[in-house]
Scaffold this motif. Structure first.
Motif, mmCIF file in Angstrom:
data_model
loop_
_atom_site.group_PDB
_atom_site.id
_atom_site.type_symbol
_atom_site.label_atom_id
_atom_site.label_comp_id
_atom_site.label_asym_id
_atom_site.label_seq_id
_atom_site.Cartn_x
_atom_site.Cartn_y
_atom_site.Cartn_z
ATOM 1 N N SER A 18 0.767 -1.277 0.018
ATOM 2 C CA SER A 18 -0.105 -0.037 -0.062
ATOM 3 C C SER A 18 0.776 1.253 -0.064
ATOM 4 N N ILE A 19 0.065 2.351 -0.441
ATOM 5 C CA ILE A 19 0.921 3.501 -0.030
ATOM 6 C C ILE A 19 -0.095 4.336 0.938
ATOM 7 N N TRP A 20 0.594 5.121 1.735
ATOM 8 C CA TRP A 20 -0.480 5.825 2.731
ATOM 9 C C TRP A 20 -0.038 7.372 2.532
ATOM 10 N N LEU A 21 -1.245 8.023 2.487
ATOM 11 C CA LEU A 21 -1.138 9.608 2.135
ATOM 12 C C LEU A 21 -1.865 10.267 3.469
ATOM 13 N N HIS A 22 -1.164 11.463 3.721
ATOM 14 C CA HIS A 22 -1.562 12.101 4.979
ATOM 15 C C HIS A 22 -2.164 13.371 4.494
ATOM 16 N N GLU A 23 -3.017 13.777 4.710
ATOM 17 C CA GLU A 23 -3.889 15.032 4.167
ATOM 18 C C GLU A 23 -4.196 15.917 5.394
ATOM 19 N N TYR A 24 -3.679 17.299 5.403
ATOM 20 C CA TYR A 24 -3.624 18.293 6.381
ATOM 21 C C TYR A 24 -4.664 19.593 5.519
ATOM 22 N N ALA A 25 -5.721 19.922 6.045
ATOM 23 C CA ALA A 25 -6.412 20.988 5.482
ATOM 24 C C ALA A 25 -6.103 22.128 6.156
ATOM 25 N N GLY A 26 -5.821 23.253 5.433
ATOM 26 C CA GLY A 26 -5.481 24.634 6.230
ATOM 27 C C GLY A 26 -6.618 25.251 6.425
ATOM 28 N N THR A 27 -6.816 26.668 7.037
ATOM 29 C CA THR A 27 -7.869 27.249 7.388
ATOM 30 C C THR A 27 -8.359 28.204 6.303
ATOM 31 N N GLY A 28 -7.329 28.590 5.271
ATOM 32 C CA GLY A 28 -8.050 29.512 4.320
ATOM 33 C C GLY A 28 -7.863 28.890 2.676
ATOM 34 N N ILE A 66 -2.445 20.321 2.454
ATOM 35 C CA ILE A 66 -1.065 19.821 2.270
ATOM 36 C C ILE A 66 -1.360 18.245 2.178
ATOM 37 N N LEU A 67 -0.624 17.599 1.084
ATOM 38 C CA LEU A 67 -0.628 16.119 1.004
ATOM 39 C C LEU A 67 0.607 15.603 1.145
ATOM 40 N N ILE A 68 0.869 14.809 2.072
ATOM 41 C CA ILE A 68 2.326 14.039 2.079
ATOM 42 C C ILE A 68 2.139 12.631 1.906
ATOM 43 N N LEU A 69 3.041 12.240 1.226
ATOM 44 C CA LEU A 69 3.187 10.881 0.779
ATOM 45 C C LEU A 69 4.826 10.491 1.396
ATOM 46 N N PRO A 70 4.871 9.891 2.633
ATOM 47 C CA PRO A 70 6.188 9.899 3.348
ATOM 48 C C PRO A 70 7.066 8.768 2.565
ATOM 49 N N VAL A 71 6.374 7.696 2.341
ATOM 50 C CA VAL A 71 6.955 6.707 1.477
ATOM 51 C C VAL A 71 6.542 6.338 0.265
ATOM 52 N N ALA A 72 7.164 6.864 -1.049
ATOM 53 C CA ALA A 72 6.531 6.632 -2.301
ATOM 54 C C ALA A 72 6.784 4.953 -2.602
ATOM 55 N N ASN A 73 8.018 4.369 -2.442
ATOM 56 C CA ASN A 73 8.245 3.247 -2.763
ATOM 57 C C ASN A 73 8.671 2.252 -1.368
ATOM 58 N N PRO A 74 7.439 1.529 -0.827
ATOM 59 C CA PRO A 74 7.858 0.848 0.409
ATOM 60 C C PRO A 74 8.729 -0.287 0.208
ATOM 61 N N LEU A 75 8.776 -0.865 -0.853
ATOM 62 C CA LEU A 75 9.510 -2.125 -1.182
ATOM 63 C C LEU A 75 10.951 -1.775 -1.234
ATOM 64 N N ALA A 76 11.429 -0.382 -1.816
ATOM 65 C CA ALA A 76 12.612 0.028 -1.747
ATOM 66 C C ALA A 76 13.219 0.428 -0.324
ATOM 67 N N LEU A 77 12.145 0.711 0.657
ATOM 68 C CA LEU A 77 12.504 1.360 1.793
ATOM 69 C C LEU A 77 12.813 0.024 2.614
#
Ligand SMILES: [Zn+2]
Length: 311
Positions: A18-28, A66-77
């Protein structure tokens, strides 16, 4: 804030990839800034930067998303390797990917559809791998953002000149959509990483200031040098690489020694690696004695002769 797991495929081990995405919504209202790391699996410092940045975001008032993908390639990690061990592919040469292709192409396809096509700005973090240390930022289609990151050395690829511009990259996808794209090369190697982590955190915040996602201007940046040409110097023999080069960001004369390869068996010097650039500046280097294979990334030296140098 939300975390989404996006299933890609099932491995022979039974584990779900899987890949994991972290989404942070700002105020404006504002752009969606995409941050990713570990397209190459031996660049853990880039993941550390995003982990620490995510912690900072919780107390930060910002506009946009903000959309964070901390690990794009988990196999290589998992393999602590630049390429994916399962299929030996370099993910940053197979974008936009292929849902019916190699597993790395399947991953790249998932990253393209779920991340690269959902963002308005991309900052793709890379590092030098577990042995070499690197320090520069690419200028492609968003010079103001590349400069705002705040690194002293930048690289503007030129058609026909030696360098490190490749097909099949993450930023190839985003540049194709006219999305401002910044590739950062920062840190890595068998040395203390905290100064690189701190610069990475500041650099992302500076880009948010430049985008208007944070109030006020970016922090004043250092005098910047932009090179147009980079020589990648690879050892032709394996063995212990003994560094002789000046620190990153310092100039180096043509013919000066970059390092020596010493045989761990005969204990003799088997190769003296010399700087091929008449007027060079150090961009990537090995800062401690380590083991290299023939053809590994040894050194990267920028050409100062036609560089843009700020007074
Ligand atoms: Zn990389």
């Amino acid at each position: 804030m939300s975390v989404t797991r996006i299933p890609v495929t099932t491995l022979a081990s039974g584990g779900e990839l899987s890949i994991w995405l972290h989404e942070y919504a700002g105020t404006g209202s504002g752009p969606t800034l995409g941050l990713c790391a570990a397209i190459h699996g031996d660049e853990a410092v880039s993941v550390e930067i995003l982990w620490r940045f995510a912690e900072r975001l919780r107390g930060m008032k910002f506009a946009g998303r903000i959309l964070i993908l901390p690990v794009a390639n988990p196999l290589a990690l998992e393999g602590r390797s630049r390429h994916s061990p399962l299929d030996m592919q370099n993910m940053n040469r197979v974008f936009p990917g292929d849902a019916a292709g190699w597993v790395t192409e399947q991953l790249a396809d998932a990253v393209t559809r779920n991340f690269l096509e959902k963002i308005d700005v991309l900052v793709d973090l890379h590092a030098g791998g577990y042995y070499p240390t690197v320090d520069y930022v690419y200028i492609t289609n968003a010079e103001d953002l590349s400069r705002a990151f705040g690194s002293p050395l930048l690289y503007r690829p030129q058609p026909g000149k030696a360098g490190t511009i490749f097909g099949g990259t993450s930023t190839g996808v985003t540049r194709g959509r006219n999305v401002p794209s910044v590739t950062v090369e920062l840190g890595g190697g068998d040395v203390e990483q905290s100064s690189y982590v701190e610069r990475g955190l500041k650099g992302i915040e500076n880009i948010m200031h430049a985008l208007g996602m944070l109030d006020g201007p970016p922090a004043p940046r250092p005098r910047q040098t932009v090179v147009h040409e980079i020589a990648t110097v690879r050892p032709s023999h394996g063995g212990l690489l003994v560094p002789m080069a000046p620190p990153l960001g310092q100039s180096i004369a043509g013919g000066a020694e970059l390092g020596r390869v010493v045989s761990p068996y005969t204990l003799e010097t088997v190769e003296v690696i010399k700087n091929p650039v008449a007027k060079g500046i150090m961009i990537l280097s090995h800062l401690t004695v380590d083991v290299v294979q023939p053809g590994d990334y040894g050194y990267m030296v920028g050409n100062l002769e036609d560089a843009e140098i700020e007074a």
